[in-house]
Scaffold this active site. Sequence first.
Site, PDB file in Angstrom:
ATOM      1  N   GLN A   1     -13.598   3.526   1.694  1.00  0.00           N
ATOM      2  CA  GLN A   1     -13.846   3.178   0.297  1.00  0.00           C
ATOM      3  C   GLN A   1     -15.199   2.481   0.154  1.00  0.00           C
ATOM      4  O   GLN A   1     -15.438   1.428   0.751  1.00  0.00           O
ATOM      5  CB  GLN A   1     -12.741   2.280  -0.255  1.00  0.00           C
ATOM      6  CG  GLN A   1     -12.846   2.099  -1.770  1.00  0.00           C
ATOM      7  CD  GLN A   1     -11.825   1.139  -2.321  1.00  0.00           C
ATOM      8  OE1 GLN A   1     -11.878  -0.050  -2.038  1.00  0.00           O
ATOM      9  NE2 GLN A   1     -10.887   1.640  -3.121  1.00  0.00           N
TER      10      GLN A   1
ATOM     11  N   TYR B   1     -15.031  -4.433 -10.449  1.00  0.00           N
ATOM     12  CA  TYR B   1     -16.265  -4.445  -9.666  1.00  0.00           C
ATOM     13  C   TYR B   1     -17.326  -3.615 -10.397  1.00  0.00           C
ATOM     14  O   TYR B   1     -17.159  -3.237 -11.548  1.00  0.00           O
ATOM     15  CB  TYR B   1     -15.976  -3.984  -8.247  1.00  0.00           C
ATOM     16  CG  TYR B   1     -14.986  -4.903  -7.565  1.00  0.00           C
ATOM     17  CD1 TYR B   1     -15.267  -6.260  -7.411  1.00  0.00           C
ATOM     18  CD2 TYR B   1     -13.741  -4.447  -7.129  1.00  0.00           C
ATOM     19  CE1 TYR B   1     -14.353  -7.120  -6.826  1.00  0.00           C
ATOM     20  CE2 TYR B   1     -12.825  -5.316  -6.546  1.00  0.00           C
ATOM     21  CZ  TYR B   1     -13.131  -6.645  -6.396  1.00  0.00           C
ATOM     22  OH  TYR B   1     -12.219  -7.514  -5.840  1.00  0.00           O
TER      23      TYR B   1
ATOM     24  N   ARG C   1     -11.500   6.044  -7.271  1.00  0.00           N
ATOM     25  CA  ARG C   1     -10.426   5.142  -7.702  1.00  0.00           C
ATOM     26  C   ARG C   1     -10.789   4.486  -9.025  1.00  0.00           C
ATOM     27  O   ARG C   1     -11.865   3.914  -9.169  1.00  0.00           O
ATOM     28  CB  ARG C   1     -10.167   4.055  -6.649  1.00  0.00           C
ATOM     29  CG  ARG C   1      -8.828   3.334  -6.869  1.00  0.00           C
ATOM     30  CD  ARG C   1      -8.567   2.258  -5.840  1.00  0.00           C
ATOM     31  NE  ARG C   1      -7.140   2.140  -5.578  1.00  0.00           N
ATOM     32  CZ  ARG C   1      -6.539   1.023  -5.175  1.00  0.00           C
ATOM     33  NH1 ARG C   1      -7.244  -0.081  -4.979  1.00  0.00           N
ATOM     34  NH2 ARG C   1      -5.242   0.995  -4.951  1.00  0.00           N
TER      35      ARG C   1
ATOM     36  N   GLY D   1       0.505  -0.589  -0.702  1.00  0.00           N
ATOM     37  CA  GLY D   1      -0.355  -1.655  -0.229  1.00  0.00           C
ATOM     38  C   GLY D   1       0.392  -2.696   0.565  1.00  0.00           C
ATOM     39  O   GLY D   1       0.401  -2.694   1.796  1.00  0.00           O
ATOM     40  N   ARG D   2       1.057  -3.615  -0.143  1.00  0.00           N
ATOM     41  CA  ARG D   2       1.697  -4.747   0.532  1.00  0.00           C
ATOM     42  C   ARG D   2       2.748  -4.294   1.542  1.00  0.00           C
ATOM     43  O   ARG D   2       2.934  -4.945   2.574  1.00  0.00           O
ATOM     44  CB  ARG D   2       2.301  -5.697  -0.508  1.00  0.00           C
ATOM     45  CG  ARG D   2       3.461  -5.132  -1.282  1.00  0.00           C
ATOM     46  CD  ARG D   2       3.816  -5.993  -2.506  1.00  0.00           C
ATOM     47  NE  ARG D   2       5.073  -5.587  -3.109  1.00  0.00           N
ATOM     48  CZ  ARG D   2       5.236  -4.543  -3.900  1.00  0.00           C
ATOM     49  NH1 ARG D   2       4.188  -3.776  -4.169  1.00  0.00           N
ATOM     50  NH2 ARG D   2       6.413  -4.256  -4.410  1.00  0.00           N
TER      51      ARG D   2
END
Length: 368
Positions: free
Chosen positions: A100, A180, A227, A320-321
């Site tokens: 990424q 971002y 993404r 993810g987690r």
Amino acid sequence: MSKLYQPIQIGAVRLDHRIVQAPLTRLRSEQPGDVPSAMMVKYYAQRASKGGLQIAEATPVSVQGRGYLGAPGIYNDAQVEGWRKVVDAVHAKGGIIFLQLWHVGRQSHVSLTGGAAPLAPSAIPVQDLVYTRDGWVKTSPSRALETVEIKEIVEQFRQGAIRAKAAGFDGVEIHGANGYLIDQFLQDGSNKRTDIYGGSIENRTLFLLEVTEAVTSVWGGERVGVRLGPSGTFGSMSDSNPDALFGHAAAQLNRFGLAYLHLIEPRIDGSKLRADGLPPVAAHQLRRVFKGPIIAAGGFERDSAEAMVESGDADLVAFGRHFAANPDLVERLRRNLTLSPHDRDTFYGGDERGYTDYPCHDDLAEVA
């Protein structure tokens, strides 16, 4: 068999199943230098599976793009060599891994950028936190990019794509979410420009499209993903008409023949589930617009992931987690085994604890 375990072609890559490791910022690179560490090699290898896709963590394309101490970079040769060790370890287990590409924009601090003010589409004060040697601190005041400087950042993304190829990755993902730099250009709460990169939805989408053009010039669209985070609020983000904005962005991305579009569902705020229990809707909305494969991310469990791919709203689901705490997540979901809980206190920075010390299910069974 669950559709989660049916093979799928995404661009030039064929996957054996549809469970994706989401890009997780863990801040374990070697310091100084932002070089991928031996810990990272072990971490990614533990979570690799035959024919499974891992999206490596957000990786700055320049020093100015840094926002979190410990995040690995992709802007020099030492970082390329460090990433090659990660890639080789994943490939040794039959896995597939994309990198990424990231620029944090205003989400930074002068201690991370070499003393320079963080860059942004517009110099709008925010009170967000970034990770430095002094822990979590407020962002430094940003400055608005000059028009000519935007082309320089596009080139940094292209160079990052070149270095990712040199490191042996199977493809790259462009990070256009989570507040971002690309997201800051997209959303009108952070973009107040009056040049060709501001104002209309078409203008605010231009930077994303230029970055995508640059990156696909290196890889071809079939090995590039993007993404996006429709309605994302992390990083003090907002937009007056997110449905129109992200619908336009997704439609424009069709021109590149991308491997996939990776969507963060709006029920996620940063890395946490929102308390209001929103359902996953982003993939459902943008499926009508985007013509290629879609990865959905955002608080999924086994049952909700299966429902998502069965509905056709998404083709793959990123976790993810659960991947953080379960290196054998693919097998646990396949066998409907109990998942180990994650320790949020060890998510960002530190040593092996909460990173490479989570056991596989079968190892737990042997101990018991």
